[in-house]
Scaffold this active site. Structure first.
Site, PDB file in Angstrom:
ATOM      1  N   CYS A   1      10.952  25.050 -13.985  1.00  0.00           N
ATOM      2  CA  CYS A   1      12.201  25.691 -13.533  1.00  0.00           C
ATOM      3  C   CYS A   1      13.416  24.814 -13.865  1.00  0.00           C
ATOM      4  O   CYS A   1      13.690  24.563 -15.016  1.00  0.00           O
ATOM      5  CB  CYS A   1      12.121  26.064 -12.058  1.00  0.00           C
ATOM      6  SG  CYS A   1      13.321  27.348 -11.622  1.00  0.00           S
TER       7      CYS A   1
ATOM      8  N   HIS B   1       7.905  30.248 -11.879  1.00  0.00           N
ATOM      9  CA  HIS B   1       7.179  29.566 -10.807  1.00  0.00           C
ATOM     10  C   HIS B   1       5.742  30.052 -10.663  1.00  0.00           C
ATOM     11  O   HIS B   1       5.388  30.672  -9.655  1.00  0.00           O
ATOM     12  CB  HIS B   1       7.918  29.754  -9.484  1.00  0.00           C
ATOM     13  CG  HIS B   1       9.166  28.946  -9.364  1.00  0.00           C
ATOM     14  ND1 HIS B   1       9.161  27.576  -9.143  1.00  0.00           N
ATOM     15  CD2 HIS B   1      10.467  29.307  -9.450  1.00  0.00           C
ATOM     16  CE1 HIS B   1      10.411  27.130  -9.089  1.00  0.00           C
ATOM     17  NE2 HIS B   1      11.216  28.160  -9.269  1.00  0.00           N
TER      18      HIS B   1
ATOM     19  N   GLU C   1       3.397  28.306  -9.869  1.00  0.00           N
ATOM     20  CA  GLU C   1       2.774  27.519  -8.796  1.00  0.00           C
ATOM     21  C   GLU C   1       3.023  28.118  -7.412  1.00  0.00           C
ATOM     22  O   GLU C   1       2.414  27.662  -6.432  1.00  0.00           O
ATOM     23  CB  GLU C   1       3.300  26.078  -8.830  1.00  0.00           C
ATOM     24  CG  GLU C   1       4.640  25.834  -8.170  1.00  0.00           C
ATOM     25  CD  GLU C   1       5.844  26.251  -9.009  1.00  0.00           C
ATOM     26  OE1 GLU C   1       6.985  26.056  -8.556  1.00  0.00           O
ATOM     27  OE2 GLU C   1       5.644  26.774 -10.125  1.00  0.00           O
TER      28      GLU C   1
END
Length: 307
Positions: free
Chosen positions: A142, A235, A237
């Site tokens: 990011c 993202h 994750e």
């Protein structure tokens, strides 16, 4: 093999409960292998959540991995206790003498600031330069990805009219890539950012290759073979509830925010969102860890000494 993290780190119990194999120092030293050294430069305000998210993906590898938590030395965290930082983190200045097989640089909620106005930008530049000599492979996420691609290649970021927010379909543009081994042609990825990098600027840099892209949200994942870097602008994750947490935080604070796209079932915030990206998140990090294992020198000190 499991991931090795401190027994008292809050992430330890969370990961063990989820079925991620974690190991203690006592068990680790009995294994006659060199664990991969992975550093996590955690720039997020809630560091404990990010520790769990990243350790979950790194720890899913069959290889033994030792995760080191690192922070910016001169920056004071607002949402993580000083006791936690002192117990589990080292500053970059304290680890700059070390070599790492892999290094993760997270996002940070400072996207709308020009890079030069970020209070720790000079240290960030030093860290990025340091990764070229002390790290075998880097995963930038990011804002960390935007900062890295700007620092190394001058690729700018652009302010969006409204927040890119939700779960969007992405396309696999390079099925033969080692990092996309096992990926579907089309898959979901969480997006949460106020800025973007653009294809036209990425294409001006011959060293950069676009691996994932969304027709709605643009560039997602870029590879730089020569620098052994990955730039993940979204993202993968995130937890199942991460976007919901951000949405309700802004709603409760009176901040104008649209409901995250394609996230809550039937667009009803009262319903539990379903995770549709977890398997591809594990694939990406697993492929990255495996490539590191296949190519990193056995002697850590050789990292950065050969072209």
């Amino acid at each position: 093999m499991p991931i090795k993290i401190p027994d008292t780190l809050p992430a330890f119990e969370t990961l063990a409960h989820e079925g991620v194999r974690v190991m203690t120092e006592t068990v680790a030293i009995r294994q006659d292998i060199r664990p991969l050294q992975i550093g996590l430069l955690n720039l997020m305000p809630n560091k404990i959540k990010t520790e769990v998210q990243m350790a979950r993906l790194v720890g899913a590898s069959p290889l033994q991995v030792e995760l080191s938590l690192i922070r910016i030395g001169g920056h004071k965290a607002k949402n993580t206790s000083e006791d936690h930082l002192l117990a589990f983190y080292e500053t970059w200045e304290e680890v700059r003498h070390r070599k790492f097989d892999g290094f993760i640089i997270t996002g940070a909620p400072i996207e709308t600031l020009p890079y030069e106005e970020v209070t720790y930008w000079k240290e960030m530049q030093q860290i990025l330069d340091w990764t070229t000599t002390n790290v075998h492979s880097t995963m930038n996420v990011c804002w960390g990805a935007m900062a890295a691609v700007y620092h190394f290649h001058g690729v700018p970021k652009y302010q969006l009219k409204e927040k890119a927010f939700g779960v969007y379909r992405h396309q696999n543009l390079k099925p033969s890539s080692i990092y996309l081994n096992g990926f579907s042609d089309d898959f979901a990825v969480p997006v949460s950012r106020w800025t973007e990098v653009r294809r036209t600027d990425i294409e001006k840099v011959p060293a950069l290759q676009i691996l994932m892209e969304s027709s709605e949200m643009g560039i997602c994942l870029v590879q730089e073979t020569a620098g052994n870097r990955l730039y993940m602008f979204n993202h993968v994750e995130y937890d199942s509830t991460s976007l919901a947490d951000e949405y309700f935080r802004d709603v409760n604070a009176g901040v104008p925010i649209k409901m995250p796209h394609n996230y809550f079932p039937h667009n009803d915030p009262a319903l539990q969102p379903q995770n549709r990206w977890r398997s591809h998140a594990h694939l990406l990090f697993g492929n990255w860890i495996n490539e590191i294992y296949q190519t990193t020198p056995y002697d850590l000190e050789e990292i950065g000494t050969k072209a």
